[in-house]
Design a protein around this motif. Structure first.
Motif, mmCIF file in Angstrom:
data_model
loop_
_atom_site.group_PDB
_atom_site.id
_atom_site.type_symbol
_atom_site.label_atom_id
_atom_site.label_comp_id
_atom_site.label_asym_id
_atom_site.label_seq_id
_atom_site.Cartn_x
_atom_site.Cartn_y
_atom_site.Cartn_z
ATOM 1 N N ASN A 31 0.786 -1.368 0.098
ATOM 2 C CA ASN A 31 0.036 0.049 -0.056
ATOM 3 C C ASN A 31 0.875 1.193 -0.062
ATOM 4 O O ASN A 31 2.054 1.225 0.773
ATOM 5 C CB ASN A 31 -0.950 -0.054 1.231
ATOM 6 N N SER A 41 -10.091 -4.348 -4.878
ATOM 7 C CA SER A 41 -10.932 -4.981 -3.986
ATOM 8 C C SER A 41 -11.143 -4.041 -2.938
ATOM 9 O O SER A 41 -12.310 -3.748 -2.401
ATOM 10 C CB SER A 41 -9.945 -6.210 -3.242
ATOM 11 N N ARG A 98 -14.929 -0.222 -0.225
ATOM 12 C CA ARG A 98 -15.461 1.268 0.199
ATOM 13 C C ARG A 98 -16.757 1.768 -0.544
ATOM 14 O O ARG A 98 -17.413 2.372 -0.007
ATOM 15 C CB ARG A 98 -14.172 2.284 -0.238
ATOM 16 N N ILE A 127 -11.664 -3.118 7.928
ATOM 17 C CA ILE A 127 -10.882 -2.285 7.035
ATOM 18 C C ILE A 127 -10.425 -1.068 7.857
ATOM 19 O O ILE A 127 -9.171 -0.722 7.867
ATOM 20 C CB ILE A 127 -11.904 -1.638 5.828
ATOM 21 N N ASP A 134 -6.936 -4.389 9.236
ATOM 22 C CA ASP A 134 -7.165 -6.127 9.166
ATOM 23 C C ASP A 134 -7.732 -6.468 7.766
ATOM 24 O O ASP A 134 -8.517 -5.744 7.384
ATOM 25 C CB ASP A 134 -8.002 -6.836 10.388
ATOM 26 N N VAL A 155 -10.157 -8.414 5.538
ATOM 27 C CA VAL A 155 -11.599 -8.618 5.685
ATOM 28 C C VAL A 155 -11.592 -10.259 5.366
ATOM 29 O O VAL A 155 -10.824 -10.820 4.440
ATOM 30 C CB VAL A 155 -12.469 -8.060 4.656
ATOM 31 N N GLY A 182 -5.170 -5.568 -5.195
ATOM 32 C CA GLY A 182 -5.527 -5.614 -3.924
ATOM 33 C C GLY A 182 -5.975 -7.138 -3.683
ATOM 34 O O GLY A 182 -6.252 -7.311 -2.602
ATOM 35 N N ARG A 223 -4.414 -11.096 -1.702
ATOM 36 C CA ARG A 223 -3.591 -10.514 -0.663
ATOM 37 C C ARG A 223 -3.038 -11.531 0.285
ATOM 38 O O ARG A 223 -2.296 -11.266 1.194
ATOM 39 C CB ARG A 223 -4.612 -9.677 0.157
ATOM 40 N N GLN A 266 -5.635 -16.778 -0.615
ATOM 41 C CA GLN A 266 -6.490 -16.337 -1.684
ATOM 42 C C GLN A 266 -5.785 -16.536 -3.260
ATOM 43 O O GLN A 266 -6.451 -16.650 -4.065
ATOM 44 C CB GLN A 266 -6.467 -14.717 -1.364
ATOM 45 N N ARG A 270 -8.289 8.812 3.363
ATOM 46 C CA ARG A 270 -9.039 7.659 3.878
ATOM 47 C C ARG A 270 -8.613 7.461 5.320
ATOM 48 O O ARG A 270 -7.436 7.789 5.845
ATOM 49 C CB ARG A 270 -8.366 6.201 3.201
ATOM 50 N N ARG A 326 -1.589 -3.149 7.935
ATOM 51 C CA ARG A 326 -1.424 -3.531 6.206
ATOM 52 C C ARG A 326 0.169 -3.854 5.614
ATOM 53 O O ARG A 326 -0.036 -4.701 4.971
ATOM 54 C CB ARG A 326 -1.873 -2.294 5.502
#
Ligand code: AMP
Length: 226
Positions: free
Chosen positions: A11, A33, A38, A55, A59, A61, A87, A90, A94, A168, A180
Motif C-alpha cells: 500500500n 478490492s 469502500r 478495514i 485487518d 476482511v 488488492g 492478498r 487467496q 482514507r 497492512r
C-alpha cells in the motif's frame, strides 16, 4: 487478445496509479478490492457494514466475504476482454483460490506486475495520498508533482475533475498502515507469499519494477513488458 493482469505492491507503492494507467491503455476494467469494499460501505450494504470494522483497523476482511465478492466481479461481462486486478489476492490462500477459480472457468493469467518498494517510503506515500470522491481512478498525491491536487477557492481539489478530495481513515492511522504492511511483506502466508506463488507457477509473465522512481518511469518499465 484480452490481457488478464494482477498487480502487486505494498500500500503506497503507486499500484493504484499504475493500475489506472493500464486500464486506460488497454481499455480493461481496473478491479480494486479495497475500492469495492469502500463502495459497499458508502452504499450502506450488509457486506459494507461487516467489512468496515476490519478495514478501519487495517485487518484483512475474512475470506468468506472477500473471495465470493471478487470471484463474482471477475465473472462479469465486462471482464471478458481482460482485467487488471489490484488488492486481491492478498494472501497465499487467496492466491491459490484465485488460481483454481481461473482454471475452473477456463481463464488464463497473463501477467503479474510486482512494484517493489521499501516499507518506510511506502508509509510516507500513503499518508500523502488523496481520494477523488467522483472517481477512484483519478490519482492525487500532495507530494508528487505529476499528480498534485490543484487549489480552488483555497481548497485542494482533484487535479483531473476538480472534485472534492478525501483522505482514507486507514491512511492516516499509523497502526492501520503498519498492520497492512505486515500483511504485505509477510512472505510466509501474506501478500509476498502470494507474489512468490505466482512466480513459481508456470504461465504468467512476471514483471518486477522498482517503485522508488517516478510515476512515469514505473509506467514505462511496465508498458515495455506488457
Ligand atoms: P486497499 O484499498 O487495497 O488498501 O484495501 C483497503 C482494505 O480493504 C484493506 O486494508 C483490507 O481491510 C480490505 N481488503 C482489500 N482487499 C482485501 C483482500 N484481498 N482480502 C481481505 N481484505 C481486503
Amino acid at each position: 487478445m484480452g490481457k488478464n493482469i494482477l498487480v502487486f505492491g505494498p500500500n503506497g507503492s503507486g499500484k493504484g496509479t499504475q493500475g489506472a494507467i493500464v486500464q486506460k491503455k488497454f481499455n480493461i476494467p481496473h478491479i480494486e478490492s479495497g475500492a469495492i469494499f469502500r463502495e459497499h460501505i458508502v452504499g450502506g450494504t450488509e457486506l459494507g457494514k461487516k467489512a468496515k470494522e476490519y478495514i478501519d483497523k487495517g485487518d484483512l476482511v475474512p475470506d468468506e466475504l472477500t473471495i465470493p465478492m471478487m470471484v463474482a466481479r471477475l465473472l462479469k461481462e465486462d471482464c471478458k476482454s481482460g482485467w487488471i486486478l489490484d488488492g486481491f489476492p492478498r494472501s497465499k490462500d487467496q492466491a491459490i483460490t484465485l488460481a483454481k477459480t481461473l482454471v475452473d472457468n477456463g481463464l488464463a493469467l497473463d501477467y503479474v506486475i510486482e512494484i517493489i518498494l521499501d516499507r518506510q517510503i511506502a508509509k510516507e506515500r500513503i499518508m500523502g495520498r488523496r481520494l477523488c470522491v467522483n472517481d477512484n481512478n483519478h490519482p492525487n498525491h500532495i507530494a508528487f508533482d505529476a499528480i498534485k491536487p490543484v487549489e480552488k477557492d483555497g481548497k485542494l481539489v482533484c487535479r483531473v475533475c476538480g472534485g472534492e478530495l478525501k483522505t482514507r481513515a486507514d491512511d492516516q492511522d499509523e497502526e492501520a498502515i503498519s498492520k497492512r504492511h505486515n500483511i504485505y511483506y509477510d512472505n510466509v502466508t501474506g501478500t509476498m507469499a502470494a507474489v512468490n506463488y505466482f512466480k513459481e507457477v508456470k504461465g504468467p509473465k512476471v514483471i518486477s519494477v522498482d517503485g522508488s522512481t517516478s510515476i512515469g518511469a514505473v509506467t514505462e518499465a511496465i508498458m515495455k513488458e506488457l
